[in-house]
Design a protein around this motif. Structure first.
Motif, PDB file in Angstrom:
ATOM      1  N   ILE A 137       0.823  -1.203   0.000  1.00  0.00           N
ATOM      2  CA  ILE A 137       0.000   0.000   0.000  1.00  0.00           C
ATOM      3  C   ILE A 137       0.864   1.263   0.000  1.00  0.00           C
ATOM      4  O   ILE A 137       0.368   2.359  -0.130  1.00  0.00           O
ATOM      5  CB  ILE A 137      -0.927   0.033   1.233  1.00  0.00           C
ATOM      6  N   LYS A 138       2.161   1.083   0.105  1.00  0.00           N
ATOM      7  CA  LYS A 138       3.028   2.237   0.244  1.00  0.00           C
ATOM      8  C   LYS A 138       3.283   2.931  -1.085  1.00  0.00           C
ATOM      9  O   LYS A 138       3.451   2.292  -2.104  1.00  0.00           O
ATOM     10  CB  LYS A 138       4.368   1.737   0.776  1.00  0.00           C
ATOM     11  N   LYS A 139       3.345   4.260  -1.040  1.00  0.00           N
ATOM     12  CA  LYS A 139       3.713   5.017  -2.243  1.00  0.00           C
ATOM     13  C   LYS A 139       4.873   5.922  -1.873  1.00  0.00           C
ATOM     14  O   LYS A 139       4.991   6.352  -0.731  1.00  0.00           O
ATOM     15  CB  LYS A 139       2.529   5.876  -2.688  1.00  0.00           C
ATOM     16  N   SER A 140       5.699   6.227  -2.849  1.00  0.00           N
ATOM     17  CA  SER A 140       6.813   7.122  -2.560  1.00  0.00           C
ATOM     18  C   SER A 140       6.296   8.548  -2.421  1.00  0.00           C
ATOM     19  O   SER A 140       5.489   8.999  -3.232  1.00  0.00           O
ATOM     20  CB  SER A 140       7.838   7.057  -3.683  1.00  0.00           C
ATOM     21  N   GLN A 141       6.799   9.262  -1.423  1.00  0.00           N
ATOM     22  CA  GLN A 141       6.370  10.645  -1.260  1.00  0.00           C
ATOM     23  C   GLN A 141       6.955  11.547  -2.351  1.00  0.00           C
ATOM     24  O   GLN A 141       6.545  12.687  -2.516  1.00  0.00           O
ATOM     25  CB  GLN A 141       6.783  11.169   0.125  1.00  0.00           C
ATOM     26  N   HIS A 142       7.950  11.020  -3.087  1.00  0.00           N
ATOM     27  CA  HIS A 142       8.598  11.843  -4.120  1.00  0.00           C
ATOM     28  C   HIS A 142       7.961  11.671  -5.497  1.00  0.00           C
ATOM     29  O   HIS A 142       8.439  12.232  -6.468  1.00  0.00           O
ATOM     30  CB  HIS A 142      10.088  11.499  -4.210  1.00  0.00           C
ATOM     31  N   GLY A 143       6.939  10.843  -5.598  1.00  0.00           N
ATOM     32  CA  GLY A 143       6.297  10.630  -6.900  1.00  0.00           C
ATOM     33  C   GLY A 143       6.705   9.300  -7.527  1.00  0.00           C
ATOM     34  O   GLY A 143       7.449   8.531  -6.940  1.00  0.00           O
ATOM     35  N   GLU A 144       6.187   9.056  -8.725  1.00  0.00           N
ATOM     36  CA  GLU A 144       6.460   7.786  -9.408  1.00  0.00           C
ATOM     37  C   GLU A 144       6.778   8.024 -10.870  1.00  0.00           C
ATOM     38  O   GLU A 144       6.391   9.040 -11.438  1.00  0.00           O
ATOM     39  CB  GLU A 144       5.207   6.883  -9.344  1.00  0.00           C
ATOM     40  N   TRP A 145       7.467   7.066 -11.496  1.00  0.00           N
ATOM     41  CA  TRP A 145       7.686   7.135 -12.944  1.00  0.00           C
ATOM     42  C   TRP A 145       6.341   6.984 -13.634  1.00  0.00           C
ATOM     43  O   TRP A 145       5.464   6.266 -13.149  1.00  0.00           O
ATOM     44  CB  TRP A 145       8.620   6.022 -13.409  1.00  0.00           C
ATOM     45  N   SER A 146       6.220   7.627 -14.805  1.00  0.00           N
ATOM     46  CA  SER A 146       4.916   7.582 -15.463  1.00  0.00           C
ATOM     47  C   SER A 146       4.652   6.223 -16.104  1.00  0.00           C
ATOM     48  O   SER A 146       3.517   5.871 -16.375  1.00  0.00           O
ATOM     49  CB  SER A 146       4.824   8.689 -16.507  1.00  0.00           C
ATOM     50  N   SER A 147       5.691   5.450 -16.400  1.00  0.00           N
ATOM     51  CA  SER A 147       5.483   4.157 -17.064  1.00  0.00           C
ATOM     52  C   SER A 147       6.734   3.307 -16.903  1.00  0.00           C
ATOM     53  O   SER A 147       7.755   3.776 -16.418  1.00  0.00           O
ATOM     54  CB  SER A 147       5.250   4.378 -18.557  1.00  0.00           C
ATOM     55  N   ARG A 148       6.636   2.067 -17.394  1.00  0.00           N
ATOM     56  CA  ARG A 148       7.794   1.180 -17.382  1.00  0.00           C
ATOM     57  C   ARG A 148       8.898   1.774 -18.255  1.00  0.00           C
ATOM     58  O   ARG A 148      10.074   1.769 -17.903  1.00  0.00           O
ATOM     59  CB  ARG A 148       7.364  -0.184 -17.952  1.00  0.00           C
ATOM     60  N   PHE A 149       8.484   2.335 -19.387  1.00  0.00           N
ATOM     61  CA  PHE A 149       9.455   2.903 -20.303  1.00  0.00           C
ATOM     62  C   PHE A 149      10.196   4.075 -19.652  1.00  0.00           C
ATOM     63  O   PHE A 149      11.405   4.255 -19.822  1.00  0.00           O
ATOM     64  CB  PHE A 149       8.735   3.349 -21.585  1.00  0.00           C
ATOM     65  N   ALA A 150       9.455   4.860 -18.879  1.00  0.00           N
ATOM     66  CA  ALA A 150      10.077   6.002 -18.211  1.00  0.00           C
ATOM     67  C   ALA A 150      11.152   5.525 -17.233  1.00  0.00           C
ATOM     68  O   ALA A 150      12.235   6.110 -17.143  1.00  0.00           O
ATOM     69  CB  ALA A 150       9.020   6.815 -17.470  1.00  0.00           C
ATOM     70  N   PHE A 151      10.843   4.453 -16.534  1.00  0.00           N
ATOM     71  CA  PHE A 151      11.837   3.911 -15.598  1.00  0.00           C
ATOM     72  C   PHE A 151      13.059   3.397 -16.358  1.00  0.00           C
ATOM     73  O   PHE A 151      14.201   3.665 -15.983  1.00  0.00           O
ATOM     74  CB  PHE A 151      11.238   2.785 -14.754  1.00  0.00           C
ATOM     75  N   ILE A 152      12.811   2.663 -17.437  1.00  0.00           N
ATOM     76  CA  ILE A 152      13.931   2.135 -18.227  1.00  0.00           C
ATOM     77  C   ILE A 152      14.805   3.291 -18.710  1.00  0.00           C
ATOM     78  O   ILE A 152      16.030   3.242 -18.634  1.00  0.00           O
ATOM     79  CB  ILE A 152      13.431   1.293 -19.421  1.00  0.00           C
ATOM     80  N   LEU A 153      14.164   4.342 -19.181  1.00  0.00           N
ATOM     81  CA  LEU A 153      14.930   5.487 -19.667  1.00  0.00           C
ATOM     82  C   LEU A 153      15.751   6.118 -18.554  1.00  0.00           C
ATOM     83  O   LEU A 153      16.935   6.415 -18.719  1.00  0.00           O
ATOM     84  CB  LEU A 153      13.991   6.544 -20.240  1.00  0.00           C
ATOM     85  N   ALA A 154      15.121   6.326 -17.412  1.00  0.00           N
ATOM     86  CA  ALA A 154      15.824   6.987 -16.320  1.00  0.00           C
ATOM     87  C   ALA A 154      16.976   6.113 -15.822  1.00  0.00           C
ATOM     88  O   ALA A 154      18.095   6.594 -15.600  1.00  0.00           O
ATOM     89  CB  ALA A 154      14.858   7.289 -15.181  1.00  0.00           C
ATOM     90  N   ALA A 155      16.713   4.819 -15.660  1.00  0.00           N
ATOM     91  CA  ALA A 155      17.763   3.940 -15.150  1.00  0.00           C
ATOM     92  C   ALA A 155      18.864   3.756 -16.195  1.00  0.00           C
ATOM     93  O   ALA A 155      20.049   3.694 -15.857  1.00  0.00           O
ATOM     94  CB  ALA A 155      17.170   2.594 -14.740  1.00  0.00           C
ATOM     95  N   THR A 156      18.483   3.693 -17.467  1.00  0.00           N
ATOM     96  CA  THR A 156      19.513   3.612 -18.510  1.00  0.00           C
ATOM     97  C   THR A 156      20.280   4.933 -18.544  1.00  0.00           C
ATOM     98  O   THR A 156      21.499   4.951 -18.729  1.00  0.00           O
ATOM     99  CB  THR A 156      18.881   3.341 -19.904  1.00  0.00           C
ATOM    100  N   GLY A 157      19.556   6.021 -18.343  1.00  0.00           N
ATOM    101  CA  GLY A 157      20.219   7.329 -18.270  1.00  0.00           C
ATOM    102  C   GLY A 157      21.236   7.359 -17.152  1.00  0.00           C
ATOM    103  O   GLY A 157      22.333   7.913 -17.291  1.00  0.00           O
ATOM    104  N   SER A 158      20.900   6.743 -16.041  1.00  0.00           N
ATOM    105  CA  SER A 158      21.842   6.681 -14.921  1.00  0.00           C
ATOM    106  C   SER A 158      23.037   5.797 -15.276  1.00  0.00           C
ATOM    107  O   SER A 158      24.185   6.135 -15.024  1.00  0.00           O
ATOM    108  CB  SER A 158      21.130   6.122 -13.678  1.00  0.00           C
ATOM    109  N   ALA A 159      22.749   4.658 -15.882  1.00  0.00           N
ATOM    110  CA  ALA A 159      23.826   3.695 -16.167  1.00  0.00           C
ATOM    111  C   ALA A 159      24.744   4.198 -17.279  1.00  0.00           C
ATOM    112  O   ALA A 159      25.968   4.185 -17.147  1.00  0.00           O
ATOM    113  CB  ALA A 159      23.208   2.350 -16.550  1.00  0.00           C
ATOM    114  N   VAL A 160      24.152   4.659 -18.374  1.00  0.00           N
ATOM    115  CA  VAL A 160      24.978   5.099 -19.502  1.00  0.00           C
ATOM    116  C   VAL A 160      25.490   6.508 -19.229  1.00  0.00           C
ATOM    117  O   VAL A 160      24.711   7.430 -19.030  1.00  0.00           O
ATOM    118  CB  VAL A 160      24.158   5.106 -20.815  1.00  0.00           C
TER     119      VAL A 160
END
Ligand code: PFF
Length: 454
Positions: free
Chosen positions: A4-27
């Motif tokens: 039931i927990k949600k992050s107080q900082h918000g959430e990624w809008s989609s799976r693709f958004a997460f992939i982009l952000a995490a790939t952005g971090s990695a690359v």
């Protein structure tokens, strides 16, 4: 609890958004700047083999673990670890993994920002035509000019830090999500074009051989440590960056699949960078092991002599700076999330404090290339020391603890529930890798370096 927990900082809008952000971090600089020069320093192919093995056997399982812990805890890594330790009935001390990560993030960003500043300054050099007709001597001198100037280095480091903190202050899922969506694929295409240029140098096969033909006599315990450390560094693992991004991940998104996609994209970019750079190195009689200046001394030669090189040069260094930016924001996000959660201060204010500390430390790194170049601790200058301490020690130690926590401390029903793997065999395979293979590999590499085995 975590459902039931949600992050107080918000959430990624989609799976693709997460992939982009995490790939952005990695690359980032790790793939394009660091991978080629440490491969050059460590003899090539055999080093690459060890690095690839580390990505497969240690990196991917730990990325899955880190994302999973983040999504279950839904807070900064410090608070996430402390809650998950509670949930597992384990000691609160596990939250020190979060602290280790926050400190590693500051230390990495301090030098990361200086190198990213080099990339920014090369955008201007490209614009003003400094690469035109470049050869090893002129491009070497151009780079040396930057190295020798504390003022230029501090200036560009400051610009980069300001950009990082500006984006973090606005929250990671806003403008950046959009920017990365466009920039990452463009960078990829540009790298492929550069590989195309490398094919025309007449030294392409020599470059490939250097990169892919392993000669294990070239490798020792330290090279193995560097390869393993780099697997952590390049995938942004072991310090909570991926954990904090995981904490913004909506439910019901396959963590295993996304981790594999991100790791493959990251590895592809590094290999492409190597395939572009080494032929140019050999074609121009340059030294593969010449250190952190490698891409700044080789690629401008290519840009200076190829058709359309002026434009490619500008584009390349802009994209490199953006790739660095999408990584740097993830380096500081764990600290900022913690300050917001625990000190009850606004995101903007948290950014100013975190940014100022990192900036100050970065200034000492900028000086370590010139006015403080004689200053060493344990025989290393400030840049080398920070790099060694973080990539080779802190990230693997953090990753080791994360693996132990996910594999041994967390209740299997909880990890199973959070990972939602439909195929039980895949879960078991991950569990085996994260419980045994990854921690044992890190441990053996450390023992080897300490000299107990090696
Ligand atoms: N993965 C980034 C790169 O390869 O440039 C660097 C990095 C970002 C390391 C975030 C660690 C981290 F937490």
């Amino acid at each position: 609890m975590a459902d039931i927990k949600k992050s107080q900082h918000g959430e990624w809008s989609s799976r693709f958004a997460f992939i982009l952000a995490a790939t952005g971090s990695a690359v980032g600089l790790g793939n394009i700047w660091k991978f080629p020069y440490i491969t050059g320093e460590n003899g090539g192919g055999a080093f690459v083999v060890v690095y690839l093995l580390c990505v497969l056997a240690i990196g991917i399982p730990i990325m899955i673990a880190e994302t999973m812990l983040g999504r279950r805890g839904r807070q900064s890594p410090i608070n996430t670890m402390s809650d998950l330790a509670d949930e597992a009935g384990a000691h609160k001390n596990w939250h020190y993994i979060g602290w280790l990560g926050v400190i590693a993030g500051f230390l990495i960003l301090a030098y990361y920002s200086v190198i990213a500043g080099w990339a920014l300054s090369y955008v201007l050099k490209a614009l003003t035509g400094s690469f035109s007709g470049g050869n090893p001597e002129t491009m070497g001198a151009l780079f040396k000019g930057l190295m020798d100037s504390p003022v230029q280095q501090v200036f560009w480091h400051s610009v980069f830090m300001a950009a990082t903190m500006f984006i973090v202050a606005r929250g990671v899922s806003g403008g950046l999500e959009k920017a990365v969506r466009f920039l990452m694929p463009t960078l990829f295409v540009l790298l492929i074009l550069l590989v195309g240029y490398a094919m025309t140098t007449g030294y392409y096969m020599q470059g490939l051989e250097f990169l892919f033909k392993p000669d294990f006599s070239e490798i020792d315990g330290h090279a193995i440590l560097t390869a393993m450390g780099h697997a952590f560094f390049t995938l942004s693992l072991g310090m909570g960056a991926i954990m904090v991004y995981g904490s913004y991940l909506p439910k019901h998104i396959s963590i295993a699949k996304t981790s594999i996609i991100i790791s493959c994209a990251d590895t592809a970019v590094a290999l492409l960078a190597g395939m572009a750079i080494f032929p140019i190195v050999f074609a121009n009689g340059l030294e593969a092991g010449s250190g952190p200046g490698l891409i700044f001394q080789t690629l401008p030669i290519a840009f200076g002599n190829m058709t359309g090189g002026w434009l490619f040069g500008i584009l390349f260094f802009i994209l490199l700076s953006f790739a660095a930016l999408s990584s740097s924001i993830s380096l500081i996000e764990p600290a900022v999330a913690y300050l917001v959660e625990n000190k009850n201060i606004a995101r903007q204010k948290a950014c100013i404090w975190a940014g100022l500390i990192t900036w100050g430390l970065g200034v000492t790194v900028a000086f370590s290339f010139n006015i403080w170049s004689g200053f060493t601790i344990f025989g290393k200058g400030i840049f080398d020391l920070l790099d060694y301490l973080t990539a080779n020690l802190m990230l693997p130690i953090g990753g080791f603890c994360i693996a132990i926590f996910a594999g041994w401390v967390m209740k299997p029903e909880d990890s199973k529930h959070e990972l939602e793997m439909t195929n039980p065999q895949i879960y078991e395979a991950w569990k085996f890798l994260v419980s045994y293979v990854a921690p044992a590999a890190v441990f053996i590499v450390f023992l080897n370096v300490i000299g107990i085995l090696g």
